[in-house]
Design an enzyme around this catalytic site. Structure first.
Site, PDB file in Angstrom:
ATOM      1  N   CYS A   1       0.679  -1.161   0.163  1.00 14.24           N
ATOM      2  CA  CYS A   1      -0.087  -0.077   0.032  1.00 14.24           C
ATOM      3  C   CYS A   1       0.913   1.276   0.030  1.00 14.24           C
ATOM      4  CB  CYS A   1      -1.142  -0.089   1.333  1.00 14.24           C
ATOM      5  SG  CYS A   1      -1.897  -1.713   1.552  1.00 14.24           S
TER       6      CYS A   1
ATOM      7  N   HIS B   1      -8.725   4.252  -1.065  1.00 11.39           N
ATOM      8  CA  HIS B   1      -7.308   3.766  -1.370  1.00 11.39           C
ATOM      9  C   HIS B   1      -6.919   2.718  -2.367  1.00 11.39           C
ATOM     10  CE1 HIS B   1      -3.502   2.200   0.520  1.00 11.39           C
ATOM     11  NE2 HIS B   1      -4.206   1.199   1.176  1.00 11.39           N
TER      12      HIS B   1
END
Lengths: 390, 143
Positions: free
Chosen positions: A85, A336
């Protein structure tokens, strides 16, 4: 090493973007970034792409090549960066190093992720496998919310952090996302909405979790000489770049109260930038789950260990408070798209430092013109911290 | 949700063969009800999950050690939303427990009501064969 500035930024609308394919999504971020910088693709010597799900949740296995061709960048140096991420930040750091070292005068960090071409249980499967497959997924079915839930349980047991405290993070971030036209989730929510949402991995509930998003963000970086040559009127200087990693096996961490990689990466970034947390005007931190934002406050030194919940309870991380955090809605509500997130953090902070945030109530007030981005990959498996200064 | 025009990609099924020859005693040990870790003969570092190579002193001269059973639960979660390949399972509890050796183990925690599970409580680590015939281990209620 040379001084390096951000001279152009672009960000696509985040959300479920089944109106565009992955290359078209990259273009949506890249085009405004070169227009912002006032350059053409031919000026870009090196491109670092942040993207994780190649061949898994979207179909292209070598996406950097596809994006480069679609954006007119064929011929430039090219690499795909994976740091889970934090891949967008890894791409940013890679482009930064290319320019800082003198290897390139202009480089681009392009973060792109398309996660909504497959169903949610399969996304849960892919991301769950991203700890240490053999020892944590194969027999035990760990999911990403479950990893952060282990931290939430321990943090609550040790410091008395409550489910209401976690909910306050979601409420704040949804509030700012509701003002941000590119955010994925634009609904305002209450503490009760969070507490009454369905359990994903106890104690984390649906509204403690970020959405699964599509999105892209592009950052153009240039050397000081190039900044002068291009007559960039508001260069945003890269003051600090910090990085660190944590164990693949979660069972080998020091404790479950914070992320060691965040502590190390932020210390490195503060040292390079020669600034302290007290000097920050605004920050974006990695809030994939509500507990992550509270741990980030503590890990990057916005408060003492164990006092993160106090900071959110007192409203100190809202605009007007001690240090506004995630005033773009954060991962939690802006969304995200994992490889894009790091670049979208730099997009937001560049706008903040230039005092260009158009929406009323979302521009943080600037005193020192210093901002920090904190981007975690996995559950503290990777961490990048970038400090920008106008 | 309105479905936008799209083309379905070609389907591919992927299954990997994961080599376990260097940690075979661990997988064989499970069948005998034992949970084994490795210990570096050169520097003494203990590893769980077991490894064939020491990342501390870079020796590959390891010995097998049977682990203790009593664990203290350090943290846990109850997983309700399951991934694709766990859709057939009921929601499950995953915990991290610390053993007497100082090592930690991540595994499912069974035999307790969810309301009974607390940070700091004791559990027993046991070897197990799953209903699919796969070797595994879990924390359960001490006798």
């Amino acid at each position: 090493m040379r001084r390096v500035a951000v001279i152009g930024v672009g960000c696509s609308k985040f959300g479920v973007r089944n109106d565009v394919n992955v290359a078209e999504l990259a273009f949506e971020a890249f085009k405004p970034s070169i227009e912002d910088a006032g350059i053409s693709p031919a000026d870009i010597e090196f491109v670092a792409v942040g993207s994780v799900g190649a061949g898994a949740w979207y179909e292209e296995l070598l996406p950097a090549v596809v994006f480069a061709e679609y954006c007119g960048l064929t011929g430039a140096g090219l690499v795909r960066c994976e740091a889970a991420c934090a891949s967008g930040s890894a791409a940013f750091a890679t482009a930064y190093w290319a320019v800082a070292s003198g290897q390139a005068d202009v480089a681009t960090a392009l973060g792109v992720e398309k996660m909504r071409e497959i169903d949610t249980p399969t996304v849960m499967e892919w991301i769950g496998r991203a700890g240490h497959y053999l020892w944590e997924f194969h027999n035990f079915g760990m999911t990403f919310p479950a990893y952060y839930a282990l931290y939430a349980t321990a943090h609550m047991a040790k410091f008395g952090t409550t489910e209401e405290d976690l909910a306050l993070v979601a409420v704040k971030n949804h509030k700012y996302a509701s003002m941000n036209p590119i955010a994925h989730l634009q609904n305002r929510i209450s503490v009760d909405d969070v507490l009454s949402s369905s359990i994903v991995a106890a104690p984390l509930k649906l509204y403690d979790c970020c959405p699964v998003s599509d999105g892209a963000a592009s950052i153009i970086l240039a050397s000081e000489e190039k900044v002068k040559e291009l007559k960039i009127d508001t260069p945003i200087w890269v003051a600090g770049v910090g990085y660190a990693s944590g164990t693949a096996n979660i069972s080998k961490r020091l404790d479950y109260l914070g992320l060691e990689a965040s502590v190390l990466a932020s210390q490195k970034a503060y040292k390079m930038a020669k600034v302290t947390p007290e000097q920050l005007d605004v920050a974006v931190v990695h809030d994939c789950f509500t507990i992550a934002e509270i741990m980030a406050y503590e890990d990057i030194g916005l408060c003492k260990k164990g006092e993160g919940a106090k900071l959110i309870r007192e409203g100190q991380t809202e605009i007007g408070g001690k240090i506004p955090v995630n005033v773009d809605g954060g991962l939690k509500a802006k969304g995200h798209p994992i490889g894009a997130t790091g670049c979208s953090m730099i997009y937001e902070l560049t706008k903040q430092l230039r005092e260009e945030v158009a929406e009323k109530g979302r521009q943080a007030s600037m005193k020192n013109y210093i901002a920090l981005a904190h981007n975690v990959g996995g559950t503290g498996h990777y961490c990048y911290v970038i400090i920008l200064r106008r | 949700m309105a479905t936008m025009p799209h083309i379905k990609s070609r389907e591919i099924k992927v299954v990997q063969d994961i080599p376990i020859s260097k940690t075979l005693p661990f997988w064989e040990g499970i069948k005998q009800g034992k949970i084994l870790a490795t210990k570096c003969k050169k520097c003494g570092k203990l590893y769980f999950p077991p490894v064939a190579d020491c990342s501390k002193c870079f020796s590959s001269n390891m010995e097998w050690i049977e682990l203790s059973r009593e664990a203290t639960i350090e943290t846990f979660t109850h997983v309700v939303v399951r991934p694709r390949s766990f859709q057939q399972e009921k929601p499950y509890t995953v915990a991290i427990g610390k053993l007497q050796e100082g090592l930690r183990v991540l595994a499912w925690l069974t035999g307790f009501k969810l309301s009974e599970i607390k940070v700091g409580m004791k559990a027993k680590l046991v070897a197990k064969i799953t209903h699919e015939g796969e070797p595994t281990y879990e924390f359960t209620r001490p006798e």
